[in-house]
Motif scaffolding. Sequence first.
Motif, PDB file in Angstrom:
ATOM      1  N   GLY A 117       1.043  -1.273   0.159  1.00  0.00           N
ATOM      2  CA  GLY A 117       0.135   0.004  -0.091  1.00  0.00           C
ATOM      3  C   GLY A 117       0.669   1.267  -0.090  1.00  0.00           C
ATOM      4  O   GLY A 117       1.653   1.598   0.907  1.00  0.00           O
ATOM      5  N   LEU A 118       0.693   2.241  -0.987  1.00  0.00           N
ATOM      6  CA  LEU A 118       1.227   3.506  -0.823  1.00  0.00           C
ATOM      7  C   LEU A 118       0.305   4.555  -0.659  1.00  0.00           C
ATOM      8  O   LEU A 118      -0.486   4.809  -1.412  1.00  0.00           O
ATOM      9  CB  LEU A 118       2.040   3.686  -2.447  1.00  0.00           C
ATOM     10  CG  LEU A 118       3.311   2.583  -2.527  1.00  0.00           C
ATOM     11  CD1 LEU A 118       4.053   3.007  -4.046  1.00  0.00           C
ATOM     12  CD2 LEU A 118       4.272   2.899  -1.395  1.00  0.00           C
ATOM     13  N   ALA A 119       0.506   5.081   0.506  1.00  0.00           N
ATOM     14  CA  ALA A 119      -0.568   6.165   0.976  1.00  0.00           C
ATOM     15  C   ALA A 119       0.024   7.505   0.390  1.00  0.00           C
ATOM     16  O   ALA A 119       1.022   7.974   0.607  1.00  0.00           O
ATOM     17  CB  ALA A 119      -0.410   6.083   2.438  1.00  0.00           C
ATOM     18  N   GLY A 140       3.664   2.211   2.520  1.00  0.00           N
ATOM     19  CA  GLY A 140       4.498   3.350   2.735  1.00  0.00           C
ATOM     20  C   GLY A 140       3.846   4.553   2.441  1.00  0.00           C
ATOM     21  O   GLY A 140       2.804   4.707   1.817  1.00  0.00           O
ATOM     22  N   LEU A 141       4.657   5.582   3.172  1.00  0.00           N
ATOM     23  CA  LEU A 141       4.062   7.013   3.117  1.00  0.00           C
ATOM     24  C   LEU A 141       4.630   7.567   1.984  1.00  0.00           C
ATOM     25  O   LEU A 141       5.825   7.905   1.621  1.00  0.00           O
ATOM     26  CB  LEU A 141       4.854   7.557   4.265  1.00  0.00           C
ATOM     27  CG  LEU A 141       4.069   7.227   5.722  1.00  0.00           C
ATOM     28  CD1 LEU A 141       4.814   7.698   6.906  1.00  0.00           C
ATOM     29  CD2 LEU A 141       2.602   7.260   5.660  1.00  0.00           C
ATOM     30  N   ALA A 142       3.823   7.517   0.830  1.00  0.00           N
ATOM     31  CA  ALA A 142       4.278   8.104  -0.552  1.00  0.00           C
ATOM     32  C   ALA A 142       4.107   9.542  -0.809  1.00  0.00           C
ATOM     33  O   ALA A 142       5.081   9.915  -1.601  1.00  0.00           O
ATOM     34  CB  ALA A 142       3.687   7.161  -1.711  1.00  0.00           C
ATOM     35  N   GLY A 143       3.130  10.073  -0.373  1.00  0.00           N
ATOM     36  CA  GLY A 143       3.035  11.588  -0.640  1.00  0.00           C
ATOM     37  C   GLY A 143       2.953  12.047  -2.067  1.00  0.00           C
ATOM     38  O   GLY A 143       2.382  11.110  -2.978  1.00  0.00           O
ATOM     39  N   LEU A 144       3.518  13.239  -2.212  1.00  0.00           N
ATOM     40  CA  LEU A 144       3.559  13.496  -3.710  1.00  0.00           C
ATOM     41  C   LEU A 144       4.490  12.546  -4.711  1.00  0.00           C
ATOM     42  O   LEU A 144       4.521  12.473  -5.902  1.00  0.00           O
ATOM     43  CB  LEU A 144       4.216  14.861  -3.607  1.00  0.00           C
ATOM     44  CG  LEU A 144       3.307  16.068  -3.190  1.00  0.00           C
ATOM     45  CD1 LEU A 144       4.029  17.342  -3.340  1.00  0.00           C
ATOM     46  CD2 LEU A 144       1.944  15.898  -3.892  1.00  0.00           C
ATOM     47  N   GLY A 146       4.696   9.442  -4.477  1.00  0.00           N
ATOM     48  CA  GLY A 146       3.694   8.531  -4.991  1.00  0.00           C
ATOM     49  C   GLY A 146       2.747   8.861  -5.992  1.00  0.00           C
ATOM     50  O   GLY A 146       2.449   8.079  -6.875  1.00  0.00           O
ATOM     51  N   SER A 147       2.250  10.053  -6.084  1.00  0.00           N
ATOM     52  CA  SER A 147       1.478  10.673  -7.315  1.00  0.00           C
ATOM     53  C   SER A 147       2.274  10.472  -8.576  1.00  0.00           C
ATOM     54  O   SER A 147       1.811  10.218  -9.465  1.00  0.00           O
ATOM     55  CB  SER A 147       1.102  12.077  -6.905  1.00  0.00           C
ATOM     56  OG  SER A 147       0.277  12.008  -5.752  1.00  0.00           O
ATOM     57  N   SER A 152       3.749   7.657 -13.464  1.00  0.00           N
ATOM     58  CA  SER A 152       4.466   7.103 -14.416  1.00  0.00           C
ATOM     59  C   SER A 152       4.241   5.563 -14.581  1.00  0.00           C
ATOM     60  O   SER A 152       4.711   4.969 -15.693  1.00  0.00           O
ATOM     61  CB  SER A 152       6.038   7.026 -13.733  1.00  0.00           C
ATOM     62  OG  SER A 152       6.083   5.910 -12.750  1.00  0.00           O
ATOM     63  N   LEU A 153       3.323   5.037 -13.861  1.00  0.00           N
ATOM     64  CA  LEU A 153       2.877   3.631 -13.986  1.00  0.00           C
ATOM     65  C   LEU A 153       1.453   3.487 -14.914  1.00  0.00           C
ATOM     66  O   LEU A 153       0.665   2.376 -14.893  1.00  0.00           O
ATOM     67  CB  LEU A 153       2.719   2.858 -12.677  1.00  0.00           C
ATOM     68  CG  LEU A 153       4.033   2.626 -12.152  1.00  0.00           C
ATOM     69  CD1 LEU A 153       3.730   2.013 -10.527  1.00  0.00           C
ATOM     70  CD2 LEU A 153       4.663   1.665 -12.716  1.00  0.00           C
ATOM     71  N   GLY A 154       0.869   4.848 -15.173  1.00  0.00           N
ATOM     72  CA  GLY A 154      -0.272   4.843 -15.840  1.00  0.00           C
ATOM     73  C   GLY A 154      -1.416   5.585 -15.702  1.00  0.00           C
ATOM     74  O   GLY A 154      -2.254   5.549 -16.136  1.00  0.00           O
ATOM     75  N   ASN A 155      -1.198   6.266 -14.386  1.00  0.00           N
ATOM     76  CA  ASN A 155      -2.280   6.812 -13.776  1.00  0.00           C
ATOM     77  C   ASN A 155      -2.285   8.563 -14.158  1.00  0.00           C
ATOM     78  O   ASN A 155      -1.804   9.362 -13.279  1.00  0.00           O
ATOM     79  CB  ASN A 155      -2.452   6.657 -12.047  1.00  0.00           C
ATOM     80  CG  ASN A 155      -3.667   7.316 -11.449  1.00  0.00           C
ATOM     81  OD1 ASN A 155      -4.451   8.130 -12.018  1.00  0.00           O
ATOM     82  ND2 ASN A 155      -3.413   7.333 -10.074  1.00  0.00           N
ATOM     83  N   GLU A 156      -2.581   8.915 -15.238  1.00  0.00           N
ATOM     84  CA  GLU A 156      -2.402  10.001 -15.685  1.00  0.00           C
ATOM     85  C   GLU A 156      -3.173  11.035 -15.028  1.00  0.00           C
ATOM     86  O   GLU A 156      -3.039  12.229 -15.172  1.00  0.00           O
ATOM     87  CB  GLU A 156      -2.486  10.127 -17.287  1.00  0.00           C
ATOM     88  CG  GLU A 156      -1.457   9.320 -17.754  1.00  0.00           C
ATOM     89  CD  GLU A 156      -1.529   9.224 -19.373  1.00  0.00           C
ATOM     90  OE1 GLU A 156      -2.856   9.981 -19.944  1.00  0.00           O
ATOM     91  OE2 GLU A 156      -0.852   8.650 -20.139  1.00  0.00           O
TER      92      GLU A 156
END
Length: 192
Positions: A117-119, A140-144, A146-147, A152-156
């Motif tokens: 999980g990336l939050a 993981g605490l992904a923040g910006l 993570g965005s 980069s993985l397809g979530n435009e």
Amino acid sequence: MTTTSSSAQGAPVDASVRRRRWLGAGVAGLAVAAGAGFSWWRRPGAGEGALDPAQAQALWALKFERPGGGELALADFKGKPLLINFWATWCPPCVEELPLLDRFQRENSAKRWQVLGLAIDQPSSVARFLGKTPVSFPVGLAGLEGSELGRSLGNETGGLPFTVVIAEDGRVIQRKMGQITPQELALWSRSG
């Protein structure tokens, strides 16, 4: 009573004809939107396939802080079937699917599957949420960052929840925008 108006040539246009035109235009607009969405999904790099070498290297080099302290290195997950779920505490569908992901992790860990999980959220909000609703998979605490990873993985669009499934060999075998279902997880578990 039927109302009429004048067309561009000056002839009266019946209200039912106008409604049919609007309905036709609406259906055509929906068809265009659906076609655009389908072609986005099918374009190279948007659906299944290998990550390009630079993208793969950047992915496996990432590290995130954990809500309870310590560090989460994506390199630790390389070579395993991996489901990465981008979520946030303020996102109702994200919160609703966490128990499903938790069950998937527990049921498939013997098959080497790993849920991550990336939050995309504030660290304090994530820690508070996980204190009340713990999960068995790492978060993981992904923040910006993570965005950007999601993009980069397809979530435009940057929407949540967003899930990416990566096979043992590093191929992206699934991308899903929106809440996942038990049927999707069952299908994905056979393809990892």
